[in-house]
Design a protein around this motif. Sequence first.
Motif, PDB file in Angstrom:
ATOM      1  N   TYR A  23       0.880  -1.150   0.000  1.00  0.00           N
ATOM      2  CA  TYR A  23       0.000   0.000   0.000  1.00  0.00           C
ATOM      3  C   TYR A  23       0.930   1.215   0.000  1.00  0.00           C
ATOM      4  O   TYR A  23       1.813   1.321   0.843  1.00  0.00           O
ATOM      5  CB  TYR A  23      -0.886   0.017   1.239  1.00  0.00           C
ATOM      6  N   PHE A  72       1.700   5.514  -0.540  1.00  0.00           N
ATOM      7  CA  PHE A  72       1.129   6.837  -0.308  1.00  0.00           C
ATOM      8  C   PHE A  72       2.152   7.914  -0.673  1.00  0.00           C
ATOM      9  O   PHE A  72       3.360   7.702  -0.578  1.00  0.00           O
ATOM     10  CB  PHE A  72       0.758   7.018   1.176  1.00  0.00           C
ATOM     11  N   PHE A 106      -3.744   1.231  -3.541  1.00  0.00           N
ATOM     12  CA  PHE A 106      -3.974  -0.021  -2.820  1.00  0.00           C
ATOM     13  C   PHE A 106      -3.964  -1.196  -3.786  1.00  0.00           C
ATOM     14  O   PHE A 106      -3.356  -2.227  -3.525  1.00  0.00           O
ATOM     15  CB  PHE A 106      -5.313   0.023  -2.076  1.00  0.00           C
ATOM     16  N   PRO A 108       0.121  -0.358   5.532  1.00  0.00           N
ATOM     17  CA  PRO A 108       0.599  -1.153   6.653  1.00  0.00           C
ATOM     18  C   PRO A 108       1.141  -2.497   6.195  1.00  0.00           C
ATOM     19  O   PRO A 108       1.211  -2.766   4.994  1.00  0.00           O
ATOM     20  CB  PRO A 108      -0.663  -1.323   7.487  1.00  0.00           C
ATOM     21  N   GLY A 151      -1.199  -7.121  10.795  1.00  0.00           N
ATOM     22  CA  GLY A 151      -1.832  -5.987  11.460  1.00  0.00           C
ATOM     23  C   GLY A 151      -0.868  -4.935  11.949  1.00  0.00           C
ATOM     24  O   GLY A 151      -1.182  -4.151  12.845  1.00  0.00           O
ATOM     25  N   TYR A 152       0.341  -4.929  11.385  1.00  0.00           N
ATOM     26  CA  TYR A 152       1.330  -3.946  11.818  1.00  0.00           C
ATOM     27  C   TYR A 152       1.068  -2.650  11.080  1.00  0.00           C
ATOM     28  O   TYR A 152       1.586  -2.406  10.007  1.00  0.00           O
ATOM     29  CB  TYR A 152       2.726  -4.484  11.562  1.00  0.00           C
ATOM     30  N   ASN A 153       0.237  -1.815  11.663  1.00  0.00           N
ATOM     31  CA  ASN A 153      -0.277  -0.644  10.968  1.00  0.00           C
ATOM     32  C   ASN A 153       0.616   0.562  11.132  1.00  0.00           C
ATOM     33  O   ASN A 153       0.244   1.549  11.750  1.00  0.00           O
ATOM     34  CB  ASN A 153      -1.682  -0.328  11.472  1.00  0.00           C
ATOM     35  N   LYS A 154       1.805   0.494  10.609  1.00  0.00           N
ATOM     36  CA  LYS A 154       2.676   1.659  10.624  1.00  0.00           C
ATOM     37  C   LYS A 154       3.001   2.026   9.192  1.00  0.00           C
ATOM     38  O   LYS A 154       2.844   1.222   8.269  1.00  0.00           O
ATOM     39  CB  LYS A 154       3.962   1.380  11.386  1.00  0.00           C
ATOM     40  N   LEU A 155       3.428   3.250   8.995  1.00  0.00           N
ATOM     41  CA  LEU A 155       3.935   3.707   7.716  1.00  0.00           C
ATOM     42  C   LEU A 155       5.449   3.836   7.804  1.00  0.00           C
ATOM     43  O   LEU A 155       5.973   4.326   8.807  1.00  0.00           O
ATOM     44  CB  LEU A 155       3.336   5.063   7.341  1.00  0.00           C
ATOM     45  N   PHE A 194       8.408   5.773   5.915  1.00  0.00           N
ATOM     46  CA  PHE A 194       8.562   6.915   5.030  1.00  0.00           C
ATOM     47  C   PHE A 194       9.940   6.957   4.394  1.00  0.00           C
ATOM     48  O   PHE A 194      10.937   6.520   4.975  1.00  0.00           O
ATOM     49  CB  PHE A 194       8.368   8.219   5.820  1.00  0.00           C
TER      50      PHE A 194
END
Lengths: 113, 115
Positions: free
Chosen positions: B32, B34, B51, B95, B99-103, B105
């Motif tokens: 995903y 961004f 996505f 993410p 379930g590791y919902n970090k970005l 950068f």
Amino acid sequence: KAGVTQTPRYLIKTRGQQVTLSCSPISGHRSVSWYQQTPGQGLQFLFEYFSETQRNKGNFPGRFSGRQFSNSRSEMNVSTLELGDSALYLCASRRTSGSYEQYFGPGTRLTVT
Amino acid sequence: AQSVTQPDIHITVSEGASLELRCNYSYGATPYLFWYVQSPGQGLQLLLKYFSGDTLVQGIKGFEAEFKRSQSSFNLRKPSVHWSDAAEYFCAVGPFSGGYNKLIFGAGTRLAVHP
């Protein structure tokens, strides 16, 4: 719809003190994440909270902690401040149901002297 | 390990010129992706996201980005830059599975626009 809000916007603290930063997510968003932004390290993930539980944590010392309240508002705390903790602390919220994009607040600029 | 590389630290373009900001990612699964923009003293504003599906995605402020799996790239483009586009641009991936919902950068690309 109001965006992510963070308070205070600016803080000056002395080494050894502790600080608490606050974040209010977008209405309806249940996940809140915190990031630290510095010129040297860039944007780094601190932790994520969902339903008042810490789900993920980045590679930061235990001096960095947080919590989330039942209304999804979140606070992060840094104890025993060090000069290297000077940074822009960004909060981001996410809707969580079928959504992966995070929306950021304006940040809190922390200066440690 | 997951990572994002933005090869250009600074880019200067003339107002009205086209723009392309490069982003390469390293991630084993379908990413995903961004792009965010940050004006001085401000937080991050989401420009666009990818996505799945159409590899050319449109965003706000006239920006678009193209996902190229074969090149592990997600470059940001704009056909005609305005002076107000001067800012720092960040590419991010996340993410992650489990379930590791970090970005994660990239280091950012600072864009300057000459009149």
